[in-house]
Scaffold this motif. Structure first.
Motif: not given
Length: 308
Positions: A36, A68, A161, A164, A191
């Motif tokens: 990330n 995270i 997800g 970031p 993703q």
């Protein structure tokens, strides 16, 4: 207690300390943090356009890493029952009992608060809000409910997800503009085939833990259709950065090459018999694709003469 027994207990405590720190580190899932952060780098440098502010950069990288890590530690607490049923996760610290729930939640709270403070001190309000939203979606919506109860949990998880790189971008711009929206779209689309590939080669684990991912609920063949469809959508979305003149020729070449190969692999899935091996290749190429795209953005921003 004699001196020998006391010395033995002291030595045991010293020996256990590295293991305890290792277990606490494992709760934060360092591999996920690293991946990330590469994406966040891409978002930051996409917005920076060759300019670099050390305070902002350090704050956003450290802040994202801590938030995270906090979410991952909390996820370990929530998933400890299903982790015990899966071969990949049954040796995690909370399953083994080497870390208590209280310790894991305390670590999560400390990391989360530290991350938010770091972002607040070095970036802007929008960046903080996006980080909190990403944490909330991952922990509160995905981990607590959607993962266990809906095949659409993967879709919800993709939103957190994808945060970031958007956070990295907005740390520079302070606004959620078209560039941030395109990044969110690119990483959400990425993703999906990435996650479905994992669900295929970890099919037995997900089935054993009764997690309703698409391949388990509707079968691997349907999952292959979705993987192909999402990659087809991902390629033009990734090229939108070039059309908007936010990324250059190097990025264009990497996005087309890697996206094209990823698409080729998805098509190959219809004529290969070994679904597990195929899914692992799709997963591996997904990592290479998004990493290469993120890093070439960094290079184009730092060394534009390379692509002249």
């Amino acid at each position: 207690m004699d001196h020998a027994a006391s010395t033995s207990q002291h030595d045991d405590r010293l020996t256990s300390m590295p293991n305890r720190w290792h277990d606490l580190l494992e709760l934060t899932k360092p591999g996920i943090i690293g991946g990330n952060l590469i994406a966040a780098l891409g978002g930051y440098f996409l917005a920076a356009h060759g300019e670099f502010d050390l305070v902002t950069f350090a704050s956003v990288m450290l802040g994202i890493a801590l938030v995270i890590a906090s979410g991952c530690a909390c996820n370990n607490v929530i998933d400890r029952d299903i982790d015990a049923l899966m071969a990949r996760t049954r040796h995690r610290p909370l399953v083994r009992g080497s870390v208590s729930i209280t310790q894991a939640l305390g670590l999560s709270a400390f990391l989360g608060i530290s991350g938010v403070v770091c972002l607040a001190l070095g970036t802007n309000g929008l960046t903080v809000a996006l980080a909190v939203i990403g944490w909330g979606v991952y922990v509160g919506v995905y981990s607590l409910y959607m993962k266990r109860n809906s095949e659409y949990g993967t879709v919800v998880g993709s939103l957190s997800g994808a945060m970031p790189p958007v956070i990295g971008y907005c740390a520079v711009t302070g606004t959620f503009d078209s560039g941030a929206m395109v990044l969110l779209l690119i990483f959400c689309l990425w993703q999906m085939p990435h996650s479905y590939a994992i669900a295929i080669f970890r099919y037995a684990d997900y089935q054993r833990a009764s997690i309703p991912v698409l391949p388990v609920v509707h079968g691997i063949k349907r999952a292959k259709h979705h993987i192909l469809g999402y990659i087809v959508a991902f390629i033009p979305a990734s090229l939108a950065l070039v059309l908007a003149s936010q990324a250059g020729t190097g990025y264009l070449c990497v996005a087309l090459t890697m996206g094209g190969y990823w698409l080729y692999l998805a098509i190959c899935g219809y004529r290969l018999d070994d679904d597990v091996r195929w899914a692992k290749r799709v997963f591996g190429v997904s990592i290479l694709t998004i990493t290469a795209m993120s890093l070439v953005i960094v290079l184009e921003s730092m060394v534009p003469i390379m692509w002249a």
